[in-house]
Write a protein that holds these residues in place. Sequence first.
Motif, PDB file in Angstrom:
ATOM      1  N   ALA A  21     -29.664  68.206-119.738  1.00  0.00           N
ATOM      2  CA  ALA A  21     -29.197  68.231-121.126  1.00  0.00           C
ATOM      3  C   ALA A  21     -28.031  69.201-121.294  1.00  0.00           C
ATOM      4  O   ALA A  21     -27.039  68.894-121.962  1.00  0.00           O
ATOM      5  CB  ALA A  21     -30.342  68.593-122.065  1.00  0.00           C
ATOM      6  N   ALA A  22     -28.130  70.357-120.684  1.00  0.00           N
ATOM      7  CA  ALA A  22     -27.030  71.327-120.752  1.00  0.00           C
ATOM      8  C   ALA A  22     -25.817  70.808-119.998  1.00  0.00           C
ATOM      9  O   ALA A  22     -24.680  70.962-120.459  1.00  0.00           O
ATOM     10  CB  ALA A  22     -27.476  72.665-120.184  1.00  0.00           C
ATOM     11  N   PRO A  56     -31.494  62.208-110.133  1.00  0.00           N
ATOM     12  CA  PRO A  56     -31.031  63.359-110.927  1.00  0.00           C
ATOM     13  C   PRO A  56     -29.852  62.968-111.824  1.00  0.00           C
ATOM     14  O   PRO A  56     -28.733  62.767-111.363  1.00  0.00           O
ATOM     15  CB  PRO A  56     -30.620  64.379-109.867  1.00  0.00           C
ATOM     16  CG  PRO A  56     -30.268  63.552-108.670  1.00  0.00           C
ATOM     17  CD  PRO A  56     -31.140  62.330-108.723  1.00  0.00           C
ATOM     18  N   ASN A  57     -30.121  62.861-113.117  1.00  0.00           N
ATOM     19  CA  ASN A  57     -29.137  62.332-114.058  1.00  0.00           C
ATOM     20  C   ASN A  57     -27.834  63.100-114.117  1.00  0.00           C
ATOM     21  O   ASN A  57     -26.763  62.502-114.212  1.00  0.00           O
ATOM     22  CB  ASN A  57     -29.731  62.239-115.456  1.00  0.00           C
ATOM     23  CG  ASN A  57     -30.831  61.223-115.556  1.00  0.00           C
ATOM     24  OD1 ASN A  57     -31.866  61.512-116.111  1.00  0.00           O
ATOM     25  ND2 ASN A  57     -30.640  60.047-115.022  1.00  0.00           N
ATOM     26  N   SER A  58     -27.881  64.421-114.086  1.00  0.00           N
ATOM     27  CA  SER A  58     -26.619  65.161-114.212  1.00  0.00           C
ATOM     28  C   SER A  58     -25.766  64.991-112.958  1.00  0.00           C
ATOM     29  O   SER A  58     -24.542  64.903-113.046  1.00  0.00           O
ATOM     30  CB  SER A  58     -26.862  66.626-114.536  1.00  0.00           C
ATOM     31  OG  SER A  58     -27.805  67.208-113.682  1.00  0.00           O
ATOM     32  N   THR A  59     -26.396  64.904-111.794  1.00  0.00           N
ATOM     33  CA  THR A  59     -25.631  64.667-110.565  1.00  0.00           C
ATOM     34  C   THR A  59     -25.029  63.272-110.581  1.00  0.00           C
ATOM     35  O   THR A  59     -23.861  63.075-110.223  1.00  0.00           O
ATOM     36  CB  THR A  59     -26.530  64.854-109.327  1.00  0.00           C
ATOM     37  OG1 THR A  59     -27.049  66.181-109.346  1.00  0.00           O
ATOM     38  CG2 THR A  59     -25.764  64.625-108.044  1.00  0.00           C
ATOM     39  N   GLU A  60     -25.816  62.292-111.016  1.00  0.00           N
ATOM     40  CA  GLU A  60     -25.298  60.922-111.115  1.00  0.00           C
ATOM     41  C   GLU A  60     -24.125  60.856-112.092  1.00  0.00           C
ATOM     42  O   GLU A  60     -23.132  60.172-111.839  1.00  0.00           O
ATOM     43  CB  GLU A  60     -26.410  59.976-111.573  1.00  0.00           C
ATOM     44  CG  GLU A  60     -27.514  59.815-110.564  1.00  0.00           C
ATOM     45  CD  GLU A  60     -28.766  59.197-111.146  1.00  0.00           C
ATOM     46  OE1 GLU A  60     -29.657  58.863-110.352  1.00  0.00           O
ATOM     47  OE2 GLU A  60     -28.880  59.050-112.384  1.00  0.00           O
ATOM     48  N   THR A  61     -24.238  61.580-113.196  1.00  0.00           N
ATOM     49  CA  THR A  61     -23.163  61.593-114.182  1.00  0.00           C
ATOM     50  C   THR A  61     -21.911  62.242-113.609  1.00  0.00           C
ATOM     51  O   THR A  61     -20.801  61.742-113.800  1.00  0.00           O
ATOM     52  CB  THR A  61     -23.610  62.317-115.462  1.00  0.00           C
ATOM     53  OG1 THR A  61     -24.804  61.702-115.948  1.00  0.00           O
ATOM     54  CG2 THR A  61     -22.546  62.249-116.537  1.00  0.00           C
ATOM     55  N   ALA A  62     -22.082  63.339-112.895  1.00  0.00           N
ATOM     56  CA  ALA A  62     -20.931  63.989-112.255  1.00  0.00           C
ATOM     57  C   ALA A  62     -20.236  63.009-111.310  1.00  0.00           C
ATOM     58  O   ALA A  62     -19.004  62.923-111.286  1.00  0.00           O
ATOM     59  CB  ALA A  62     -21.381  65.233-111.496  1.00  0.00           C
ATOM     60  N   MET A  63     -21.037  62.272-110.556  1.00  0.00           N
ATOM     61  CA  MET A  63     -20.456  61.322-109.610  1.00  0.00           C
ATOM     62  C   MET A  63     -19.771  60.157-110.340  1.00  0.00           C
ATOM     63  O   MET A  63     -18.720  59.670-109.888  1.00  0.00           O
ATOM     64  CB  MET A  63     -21.525  60.847-108.634  1.00  0.00           C
ATOM     65  CG  MET A  63     -22.020  62.004-107.755  1.00  0.00           C
ATOM     66  SD  MET A  63     -23.453  61.627-106.761  1.00  0.00           S
ATOM     67  CE  MET A  63     -22.669  60.713-105.435  1.00  0.00           C
ATOM     68  N   LEU A  64     -20.328  59.733-111.482  1.00  0.00           N
ATOM     69  CA  LEU A  64     -19.655  58.703-112.287  1.00  0.00           C
ATOM     70  C   LEU A  64     -18.313  59.200-112.814  1.00  0.00           C
ATOM     71  O   LEU A  64     -17.336  58.465-112.866  1.00  0.00           O
ATOM     72  CB  LEU A  64     -20.539  58.276-113.460  1.00  0.00           C
ATOM     73  CG  LEU A  64     -21.547  57.184-113.212  1.00  0.00           C
ATOM     74  CD1 LEU A  64     -22.420  56.965-114.439  1.00  0.00           C
ATOM     75  CD2 LEU A  64     -20.874  55.892-112.811  1.00  0.00           C
ATOM     76  N   TRP A  65     -18.298  60.478-113.245  1.00  0.00           N
ATOM     77  CA  TRP A  65     -17.025  61.077-113.690  1.00  0.00           C
ATOM     78  C   TRP A  65     -15.998  61.003-112.563  1.00  0.00           C
ATOM     79  O   TRP A  65     -14.849  60.634-112.777  1.00  0.00           O
ATOM     80  CB  TRP A  65     -17.213  62.549-114.064  1.00  0.00           C
ATOM     81  CG  TRP A  65     -17.810  62.789-115.402  1.00  0.00           C
ATOM     82  CD1 TRP A  65     -19.079  63.211-115.655  1.00  0.00           C
ATOM     83  CD2 TRP A  65     -17.189  62.642-116.659  1.00  0.00           C
ATOM     84  NE1 TRP A  65     -19.268  63.334-117.006  1.00  0.00           N
ATOM     85  CE2 TRP A  65     -18.123  62.988-117.646  1.00  0.00           C
ATOM     86  CE3 TRP A  65     -15.918  62.244-117.060  1.00  0.00           C
ATOM     87  CZ2 TRP A  65     -17.837  62.966-119.003  1.00  0.00           C
ATOM     88  CZ3 TRP A  65     -15.639  62.219-118.409  1.00  0.00           C
ATOM     89  CH2 TRP A  65     -16.583  62.567-119.358  1.00  0.00           C
TER      90      TRP A  65
END
Length: 140
Positions: A21-22, A56-65
């Motif tokens: 979330a953060a 891990p959602n934040s890692t997946e999001t970083a990789m999508l970025w």
Amino acid sequence: MHGAILKTFTWLGLTAFGGPAAHFAIFQRLLVGEGKWVSKEEYRKMLAAVNLIPGPNSTETAMLWGHARGGLWGLLLAGLGFIVPAALVTLLLVALYQEVASLPLIQGAFLGLKLGVIALIAQALWDLLPKPQKNPRPGC
């Protein structure tokens, strides 16, 4: 371009504390909006996509970025930049925490970090809410 991806996500891997979330709030603040990496709508689609897949959602999001910004190499660099520094910081903090966990100053510092993360998440949620239109369409 690839250097900027690696630099951005290495910095985030070193400094983004507080869990997914953060992380989502930090990503939003740094990378979403006019003139930034993606629009608010594109970011919402990213969040929807990572919440549909396990992991891990934040890692997946970083990789999508990274992928959005630099293709396959961007995906790999964002992943490495986000994961490796965070793992190293975690190892360091665990070693330090074992030595000083009982000190009141350390306990207070961790409480302060928790409160800061809560404020960051609240601000991100507020920013994601749809804003009222100033000139509503007739008949709505």
